[in-house]
Design a protein around this motif. Structure first.
Motif, PDB file in Angstrom:
ATOM      1  N   ILE A 105       0.882  -1.250  -0.129  1.00  0.00           N
ATOM      2  CA  ILE A 105       0.112  -0.259   0.253  1.00  0.00           C
ATOM      3  C   ILE A 105       0.986   1.368  -0.172  1.00  0.00           C
ATOM      4  CG2 ILE A 105      -1.395   1.281   1.854  1.00  0.00           C
ATOM      5  CD1 ILE A 105      -2.419  -0.974   2.281  1.00  0.00           C
ATOM      6  N   ARG A 106       1.868   0.884   0.589  1.00  0.00           N
ATOM      7  CA  ARG A 106       2.782   2.706   0.701  1.00  0.00           C
ATOM      8  C   ARG A 106       3.445   2.614  -0.570  1.00  0.00           C
ATOM      9  NH1 ARG A 106       7.620   0.378   3.638  1.00  0.00           N
ATOM     10  NH2 ARG A 106       5.498   0.945   5.418  1.00  0.00           N
ATOM     11  N   GLU A 107       3.909   1.401  -1.256  1.00  0.00           N
ATOM     12  CA  GLU A 107       4.158   2.079  -2.569  1.00  0.00           C
ATOM     13  C   GLU A 107       3.441   2.281  -3.713  1.00  0.00           C
ATOM     14  OE1 GLU A 107       7.436   1.928  -3.472  1.00  0.00           O
ATOM     15  OE2 GLU A 107       8.142   1.231  -1.588  1.00  0.00           O
ATOM     16  N   ASN A 108       2.422   1.445  -3.399  1.00  0.00           N
ATOM     17  CA  ASN A 108       1.112   2.561  -3.584  1.00  0.00           C
ATOM     18  C   ASN A 108       0.654   3.818  -3.756  1.00  0.00           C
ATOM     19  OD1 ASN A 108      -1.723   2.117  -5.565  1.00  0.00           O
ATOM     20  ND2 ASN A 108      -2.731   0.879  -4.724  1.00  0.00           N
ATOM     21  N   ILE A 109       0.989   4.139  -2.826  1.00  0.00           N
ATOM     22  CA  ILE A 109       0.653   5.512  -2.087  1.00  0.00           C
ATOM     23  C   ILE A 109       2.010   6.150  -3.277  1.00  0.00           C
ATOM     24  CG2 ILE A 109       0.916   7.931  -0.496  1.00  0.00           C
ATOM     25  CD1 ILE A 109      -0.710   5.381   1.595  1.00  0.00           C
ATOM     26  N   ALA A 110       2.366   6.205  -3.249  1.00  0.00           N
ATOM     27  CA  ALA A 110       3.824   6.720  -3.771  1.00  0.00           C
ATOM     28  C   ALA A 110       3.560   7.166  -4.999  1.00  0.00           C
ATOM     29  CB  ALA A 110       5.352   5.219  -3.809  1.00  0.00           C
ATOM     30  N   SER A 111       3.521   5.979  -4.998  1.00  0.00           N
ATOM     31  CA  SER A 111       2.669   5.876  -7.361  1.00  0.00           C
ATOM     32  C   SER A 111       1.964   6.520  -7.718  1.00  0.00           C
ATOM     33  CB  SER A 111       2.364   4.737  -7.904  1.00  0.00           C
ATOM     34  OG  SER A 111       1.947   4.335  -8.999  1.00  0.00           O
ATOM     35  N   VAL A 112       0.784   6.737  -6.543  1.00  0.00           N
ATOM     36  CA  VAL A 112      -0.265   7.643  -6.996  1.00  0.00           C
ATOM     37  C   VAL A 112       0.340   9.255  -7.007  1.00  0.00           C
ATOM     38  CG1 VAL A 112      -2.837   8.293  -5.598  1.00  0.00           C
ATOM     39  CG2 VAL A 112      -1.808   5.761  -5.991  1.00  0.00           C
ATOM     40  N   VAL A 113       1.139   9.735  -5.587  1.00  0.00           N
ATOM     41  CA  VAL A 113       1.268  10.851  -4.792  1.00  0.00           C
ATOM     42  C   VAL A 113       2.020  11.050  -6.572  1.00  0.00           C
ATOM     43  CG1 VAL A 113       3.002  12.048  -4.156  1.00  0.00           C
ATOM     44  CG2 VAL A 113       1.259  10.913  -3.291  1.00  0.00           C
ATOM     45  N   GLY A 114       3.021   9.973  -7.223  1.00  0.00           N
ATOM     46  CA  GLY A 114       3.649  10.804  -8.656  1.00  0.00           C
ATOM     47  C   GLY A 114       3.110  11.295  -9.546  1.00  0.00           C
ATOM     48  N   ALA A 115       2.905  10.104 -10.122  1.00  0.00           N
ATOM     49  CA  ALA A 115       1.376  10.721 -11.427  1.00  0.00           C
ATOM     50  C   ALA A 115       0.414  11.306 -11.241  1.00  0.00           C
ATOM     51  CB  ALA A 115       0.564   9.142 -11.405  1.00  0.00           C
ATOM     52  N   ALA A 116       0.330  12.171 -10.197  1.00  0.00           N
ATOM     53  CA  ALA A 116      -0.969  12.976 -10.054  1.00  0.00           C
ATOM     54  C   ALA A 116      -0.601  14.121 -10.450  1.00  0.00           C
ATOM     55  CB  ALA A 116      -1.211  13.119  -8.635  1.00  0.00           C
ATOM     56  N   GLN A 117      -0.247  14.621 -11.644  1.00  0.00           N
ATOM     57  CA  GLN A 117       0.030  15.858 -12.394  1.00  0.00           C
ATOM     58  C   GLN A 117      -0.619  16.695 -13.874  1.00  0.00           C
ATOM     59  OE1 GLN A 117       1.891  15.912 -15.674  1.00  0.00           O
ATOM     60  NE2 GLN A 117       1.585  14.284 -15.938  1.00  0.00           N
ATOM     61  N   PHE A 118      -1.097  17.176 -14.314  1.00  0.00           N
ATOM     62  CA  PHE A 118      -1.339  17.621 -15.039  1.00  0.00           C
ATOM     63  C   PHE A 118      -0.740  18.473 -16.218  1.00  0.00           C
ATOM     64  CE2 PHE A 118      -4.618  19.827 -17.794  1.00  0.00           C
ATOM     65  CZ  PHE A 118      -5.268  18.480 -18.367  1.00  0.00           C
ATOM     66  N   ASN A 119      -0.501  18.339 -17.380  1.00  0.00           N
ATOM     67  CA  ASN A 119       0.185  19.332 -17.733  1.00  0.00           C
ATOM     68  C   ASN A 119       1.877  19.402 -16.820  1.00  0.00           C
ATOM     69  OD1 ASN A 119       1.365  20.561 -19.979  1.00  0.00           O
ATOM     70  ND2 ASN A 119       0.742  22.580 -19.078  1.00  0.00           N
ATOM     71  N   GLY A 120       1.842  18.325 -16.657  1.00  0.00           N
ATOM     72  CA  GLY A 120       3.562  18.317 -15.959  1.00  0.00           C
ATOM     73  C   GLY A 120       3.084  19.323 -14.456  1.00  0.00           C
ATOM     74  N   LEU A 121       2.580  19.851 -14.379  1.00  0.00           N
ATOM     75  CA  LEU A 121       2.147  20.212 -12.964  1.00  0.00           C
ATOM     76  C   LEU A 121       1.970  19.592 -11.425  1.00  0.00           C
ATOM     77  CD1 LEU A 121       2.311  23.057 -11.104  1.00  0.00           C
ATOM     78  CD2 LEU A 121       0.782  23.964 -11.582  1.00  0.00           C
ATOM     79  N   ASN A 122       2.569  19.730 -10.303  1.00  0.00           N
ATOM     80  CA  ASN A 122       1.656  18.208  -9.990  1.00  0.00           C
ATOM     81  C   ASN A 122       2.018  19.149  -8.425  1.00  0.00           C
ATOM     82  OD1 ASN A 122       1.567  16.095  -7.436  1.00  0.00           O
ATOM     83  ND2 ASN A 122       2.973  14.698  -8.825  1.00  0.00           N
ATOM     84  N   LEU A 123       0.196  19.136  -7.779  1.00  0.00           N
ATOM     85  CA  LEU A 123       0.188  20.340  -6.582  1.00  0.00           C
ATOM     86  C   LEU A 123       0.573  19.331  -5.568  1.00  0.00           C
ATOM     87  CD1 LEU A 123      -3.109  21.538  -7.966  1.00  0.00           C
ATOM     88  CD2 LEU A 123      -0.834  22.534  -7.698  1.00  0.00           C
ATOM     89  N   VAL A 124       1.048  17.677  -5.111  1.00  0.00           N
ATOM     90  CA  VAL A 124       0.858  17.393  -4.128  1.00  0.00           C
ATOM     91  C   VAL A 124       2.065  16.228  -3.729  1.00  0.00           C
ATOM     92  CG1 VAL A 124      -1.800  16.460  -4.783  1.00  0.00           C
ATOM     93  CG2 VAL A 124      -0.621  15.121  -5.318  1.00  0.00           C
ATOM     94  N   ASP A 125       3.397  16.429  -4.950  1.00  0.00           N
ATOM     95  CA  ASP A 125       4.006  15.591  -4.389  1.00  0.00           C
ATOM     96  C   ASP A 125       5.209  16.201  -3.749  1.00  0.00           C
ATOM     97  OD1 ASP A 125       4.711  17.872  -6.076  1.00  0.00           O
ATOM     98  OD2 ASP A 125       5.731  16.529  -7.768  1.00  0.00           O
TER      99      ASP A 125
END
Length: 405
Positions: A105-125
């Motif tokens: 689950i820890r790895e899944n969280i890291a994957s979700v946070v890393g992918a949460a970008q739109f047009n290169g901008l990530n507000l949660v990483d």
């Protein structure tokens, strides 16, 4: 002469009505009505500006929406983790297997946070603590002064570890093109971009800790931009495209926030293109460095990495820790949700405002087609009568000449 003057006036009115019908406007140029034309032109430019603002709001809403969905997903994953932690409180359970599931689950969280970008901008990483500004309106005062208004969206750090947050530009400077290519000019060397020209800056290599910096400077010429520095430090999950997207987004956001129109920026994959429309030279320096201080630091969910339920003490501590982690992700999702609602409300308002302004402009300059059509028919009849009247008037001297035959 009277008949001729009357026909001339009729033809003039007829031409005016025909122009109204062909253009659909009663005021199509400044000579028709200078005051109304000036007002409608200013309002028309505002309408076009609000259309661009609508695009900005849609882009902002999409960016915040991605962050909200990611925060909600992280919350779900933390809830799953909490269930495992609660299970681990019992004595007769296989805590090793539970710990393995928590690790997944820890790895899944890291994957979700890393992918949460739109047009290169990530507000949660956690890559930046600065608020995101979204252009929301142009406010025009009674004196004609226009100011830009923004919606500030707070970032939330949901990363487990954040390599970029502790990194600084430094280390061993790279002065060739292996890291960043400034249109063929060595990294760290200023290059002159002439008016109406475009400079391509290519991200050539990415590694954890590499520093990337773009400096735009027009202080020696137009000075509308001054000297501005945009910087990014790559993390372990970064690619060529993501580094280019982050830098291009920083520049684009600055241009939008300041109303800068002399320069534009675009991106295609790993290439950042800057175009100079200022009428003067622009200095561009693209610098890079390796060996930056990119040591991992704990992110907003850093305590997830320390959860260990294989012992009684660890299971007890994990139960306390997970509550705090859940609250962090819930606060993030709630914050992004509120911001997205505000953005969507502003989008609806801007759309209604555009419609109202367009209708108002139409009321000022649009022709009344029914009245114009009726007037056209009346003038056409008058024109025919005017021609006949002029013909009769021209025949009168011929009648006098017949008396001498």
């Amino acid at each position: 002469m009277v008949a001729l003057d009357t026909l001339r006036n009729i033809n003039k009115d007829l031409a005016s009505v025909q122009n109204e019908i062909s253009t659909g406007k009663s005021v199509s140029s400044a000579k028709d009505n200078a005051a109304i034309w000036a007002i409608s032109t200013v309002m028309s430019t505002d309408v076009e500006s609000f259309k661009q603002i609508s695009d900005s709001l849609n882009l902002g809403s999409s960016t915040v929406g991605v962050a909200r969905v990611a925060s909600e997903k992280v919350t779900e994953l933390l809830q799953d983790m909490k269930e495992l932690i609660v299970t681990a409180q019992g004595a007769n359970v296989d805590r090793t297997k539970i710990q393995t599931e928590i690790g997944e689950i820890r790895e899944n969280i890291a994957s979700v946070v890393g992918a949460a970008q739109f047009n290169g901008l990530n507000l949660v990483d956690g890559s930046s603590s600065a608020d995101m500004q979204i252009l929301s309106s142009l406010d025009r005062s009674s004196s004609g002064t226009v100011t830009a208004a923004f919606i500030d969206v707070a970032r939330h750090d949901l990363s487990i570890s954040n390599t970029a947050s502790g990194a600084t530009f430094g280390g061993s400077a790279v002065t060739d093109l292996t890291i960043i290519n400034n249109g063929g000019t060595n990294a760290g060397t200023a290059d002159t971009l002439a008016d109406s020209a475009t400079q391509d800056i290519t991200i050539a290599a990415v590694a954890d800790g590499n520093s990337y910096r773009i400096v735009l400077d027009d202080s020696a010429t137009t000075n509308s931009l001054g000297q501005r520095t945009f910087e990014y430090v790559a993390g372990t999950d970064d690619s060529l495209n993501s580094v280019a997207a982050n830098l291009a987004n920083q520049i684009s956001t600055f241009f939008s926030a300041t109303g800068e129109t002399n320069y534009t920026v675009s991106r295609t994959d790993d290439v950042i293109s800057i175009t100079n429309n200022s009428g003067a030279n622009l200095s561009i320096t693209a610098a890079s460095a390796t060996g930056g201080t990119a040591a991992a630091t704990a992110g907003g969910l850093g305590n997830v990495a320390s959860i260990d339920v294989t012992t009684d003490a660890g299971a007890t501590a994990a139960l306390t820790s997970i509550e705090s982690l859940l609250q962090t992700s819930i606060d993030a999702a709630a914050g992004f949700g509120s911001s997205q609602t505000r953005i969507e409300n502003q989008t609806d308002f801007v759309s209604s405002l555009i419609d109202s302004m367009t209708s108002g402009i139409g009321g000022l300059v649009d022709a009344d087609m029914e009245a114009a059509s009726a007037k056209l028919q009346a003038l056409q009849v008058q024109q025919q009568l005017g021609v006949q009247s002029l013909s009769i008037a021209n025949q009168a001297p011929q009648t006098l000449l017949s008396l001498f035959r």
